[in-house]
Design a protein around this motif. Structure first.
Motif, short mmCIF file in Angstrom:
data_model
loop_
_atom_site.label_atom_id
_atom_site.label_comp_id
_atom_site.label_asym_id
_atom_site.label_seq_id
_atom_site.Cartn_x
_atom_site.Cartn_y
_atom_site.Cartn_z
N VAL A 30 0.84 -1.20 0.00
CA VAL A 30 0.00 0.00 0.00
C VAL A 30 0.87 1.25 0.00
O VAL A 30 0.60 2.22 -0.72
CB VAL A 30 -0.94 0.00 1.22
CG1 VAL A 30 -1.70 1.32 1.32
CG2 VAL A 30 -1.93 -1.17 1.12
N ILE A 31 1.95 1.24 0.79
CA ILE A 31 2.84 2.39 0.86
C ILE A 31 3.50 2.64 -0.49
O ILE A 31 3.59 3.80 -0.96
CB ILE A 31 3.90 2.18 1.95
CG1 ILE A 31 3.24 2.18 3.33
CG2 ILE A 31 4.98 3.26 1.88
CD1 ILE A 31 2.54 3.47 3.68
N LEU A 32 3.98 1.58 -1.15
CA LEU A 32 4.61 1.74 -2.46
C LEU A 32 3.61 2.28 -3.49
O LEU A 32 3.98 3.08 -4.36
CB LEU A 32 5.18 0.41 -2.93
CG LEU A 32 6.40 -0.10 -2.14
CD1 LEU A 32 6.80 -1.49 -2.63
CD2 LEU A 32 7.58 0.86 -2.28
N THR A 33 2.36 1.85 -3.38
CA THR A 33 1.34 2.36 -4.28
C THR A 33 1.11 3.86 -4.05
O THR A 33 1.02 4.65 -5.01
CB THR A 33 0.01 1.61 -4.08
OG1 THR A 33 0.24 0.20 -4.29
CG2 THR A 33 -1.04 2.09 -5.05
N VAL A 69 8.93 9.27 -0.92
CA VAL A 69 9.41 8.33 0.10
C VAL A 69 9.97 9.08 1.30
O VAL A 69 9.65 8.79 2.46
CB VAL A 69 10.48 7.39 -0.50
CG1 VAL A 69 11.17 6.60 0.61
CG2 VAL A 69 9.85 6.44 -1.51
N THR A 70 10.84 10.08 1.05
CA THR A 70 11.44 10.83 2.16
C THR A 70 10.40 11.62 2.93
O THR A 70 10.54 11.82 4.14
CB THR A 70 12.53 11.78 1.64
OG1 THR A 70 11.95 12.70 0.69
CG2 THR A 70 13.64 11.01 0.96
N THR A 71 9.35 12.06 2.26
CA THR A 71 8.30 12.82 2.95
C THR A 71 7.37 11.91 3.71
O THR A 71 7.03 12.17 4.88
CB THR A 71 7.49 13.65 1.93
OG1 THR A 71 8.37 14.47 1.18
CG2 THR A 71 6.47 14.53 2.63
N LEU A 72 6.97 10.80 3.09
CA LEU A 72 6.03 9.88 3.73
C LEU A 72 6.65 9.19 4.94
O LEU A 72 5.95 8.87 5.90
CB LEU A 72 5.58 8.83 2.71
CG LEU A 72 4.38 7.95 3.08
CD1 LEU A 72 3.14 8.80 3.33
CD2 LEU A 72 4.10 6.94 1.98
N THR A 73 7.94 8.97 4.91
CA THR A 73 8.62 8.34 6.04
C THR A 73 9.09 9.36 7.07
O THR A 73 9.83 8.99 8.00
CB THR A 73 9.82 7.52 5.56
OG1 THR A 73 10.69 8.36 4.80
CG2 THR A 73 9.38 6.35 4.70
N THR A 74 8.70 10.62 6.92
CA THR A 74 9.01 11.72 7.85
C THR A 74 10.51 12.02 7.92
O THR A 74 10.97 12.64 8.89
CB THR A 74 8.48 11.46 9.27
OG1 THR A 74 9.22 10.42 9.89
CG2 THR A 74 7.00 11.09 9.24
N ILE A 102 1.06 14.17 6.82
CA ILE A 102 0.11 13.66 7.83
C ILE A 102 0.01 12.14 7.73
O ILE A 102 -0.02 11.43 8.75
CB ILE A 102 -1.27 14.32 7.64
CG1 ILE A 102 -1.17 15.81 7.94
CG2 ILE A 102 -2.31 13.66 8.54
CD1 ILE A 102 -2.44 16.59 7.61
N LEU A 103 -0.02 11.62 6.50
CA LEU A 103 -0.05 10.17 6.31
C LEU A 103 1.22 9.52 6.86
O LEU A 103 1.22 8.33 7.23
CB LEU A 103 -0.20 9.83 4.83
CG LEU A 103 -1.58 10.07 4.20
CD1 LEU A 103 -1.52 9.79 2.69
CD2 LEU A 103 -2.64 9.21 4.85
N GLY A 104 2.30 10.30 6.91
CA GLY A 104 3.56 9.76 7.40
C GLY A 104 3.49 9.24 8.81
O GLY A 104 4.21 8.30 9.17
N TYR A 105 2.62 9.81 9.64
CA TYR A 105 2.47 9.31 11.01
C TYR A 105 1.94 7.88 11.00
O TYR A 105 2.29 7.08 11.87
CB TYR A 105 1.54 10.21 11.81
CG TYR A 105 2.17 11.53 12.18
CD1 TYR A 105 3.09 11.60 13.22
CD2 TYR A 105 1.87 12.70 11.49
CE1 TYR A 105 3.69 12.80 13.57
CE2 TYR A 105 2.46 13.91 11.82
CZ TYR A 105 3.38 13.96 12.87
OH TYR A 105 3.97 15.14 13.20
#
Length: 290
Positions: free
Chosen positions: A174-177, A207-212, A234-237
């Motif tokens: 899901v994350i990769l999508t 990737v760098t943004t989603l993983t904070t 926000i999704l990164g949390y």
């Protein structure tokens, strides 16, 4: 029927066809594989000290200034420990009744991998720094210092990771999508002017943004791009919370699992598993009437 060796232990040489194994092999097995003896504990503690010193030497060798001043000495030290660990590896093989069992085990593979980099460096310069894998050999300290209970805790953690594998793989898919969708979206919104020169580079930013992590080497400039970036942040949390929750649930599962209210008819022990047929303490049948 021959009894299987105790799990995690390696058998000493056995008599074959009426021939008794040489006494020196039995003594070698006692020293190398039995930490309960004085010589065995001394051997293990000396080995652990040698491992630590060899790792320190590798770390110093990676510093350019130190290597320039003491390169020759570090090279000699490197080969000294490699030859020492090679002799130790061969001694372990000679001391066993079934050497293949050791060679295929976790520690056998680690012991071999800890000496190969130095020999490989003769063909591939720089590969000697892979000797830091020797740090895995320090896991023997749990056995030497009687800390086996920590290995049991590690086993619980490994079981939880195995039980969580499929859930985590679905989560990663899901994350990769999401990374591909958001990366493509930012590539369309921002374009070359803001540094999003390709979908691949945009996915890297996602990737760098989603993983904070947020390296900040590229960032959206338009209001719409920043709005999308805010959603990703926000999704990164959730990226942090979801896998942590999955593994935690598996760790807690053995504690909160169903237990039976029936006491053992022989010893009176309670809190058996809901589907247990025999007592966990004495082995008596829990449902003799059935």
């Amino acid at each position: 029927m021959k009894q299987a060796p105790y799990p995690g232990r390696f058998e000493k040489p056995q008599s074959k066809r009426g021939r008794t194994p040489a006494s020196w092999r039995l003594k070698l097995h006692e020293v190398i594989f039995e930490a309960d003896t004085a010589l065995g504990k001394t051997f293990d503690l000396t080995l652990i000290l040698a491992i630590i010193l060899s790792i320190v030497a590798v770390l110093f060798d990676s510093v350019a200034e130190v290597r320039a001043d003491h390169g020759q000495a570090l090279y000699i030290i490197e080969w000294f420990f490699t030859l020492l660990f090679t002799a130790e590896y061969l001694a372990r093989i000679l001391a066993l009744g079934n050497p293949l069992r050791y060679m295929r085990s976790f520690f056998g593979v680690v012991d071999l991998m800890s000496i190969l980099p130095t020999y490989l460096s003769l063909l591939l310069p720089g590969s000697q720094y892979l000797m830091v894998i020797r740090v895995l050999r320090l896991l023997r300290i749990f056995r030497v210092l009687k800390l086996a209970q920590y290995l049991n805790e590690a086993e619980y953690l490994l079981k939880a990771m195995r039980a969580s594998f499929r859930k985590i793989m679905v989560f990663l898919f899901v994350i990769l999508t999401l990374v591909l969708i958001f990366g493509s979206l930012l590539y369309i919104i921002e374009g070359d002017e803001s540094g999003f020169t390709s979908i691949g580079l945009s996915c890297y930013w996602a990737v760098t943004t989603l993983t904070t992590v947020g390296y900040g080497d590229i960032a959206p400039q338009s209001p719409l791009g920043r709005a999308v970036a805010s959603v990703i942040m926000i999704l990164g949390y959730g990226v942090i919370a979801v896998p942590t929750g999955i593994v935690t649930a598996e760790l807690v599962a053995p504690i909160t699992g169903k237990v039976s209210t029936q006491a053992c008819p022989e010893c009176g022990a309670e809190k058996h598993s809901y589907d247990a047929n025999y007592c966990k303490d004495c082995g008596a049948e829990l449902h003799p009437d059935n």
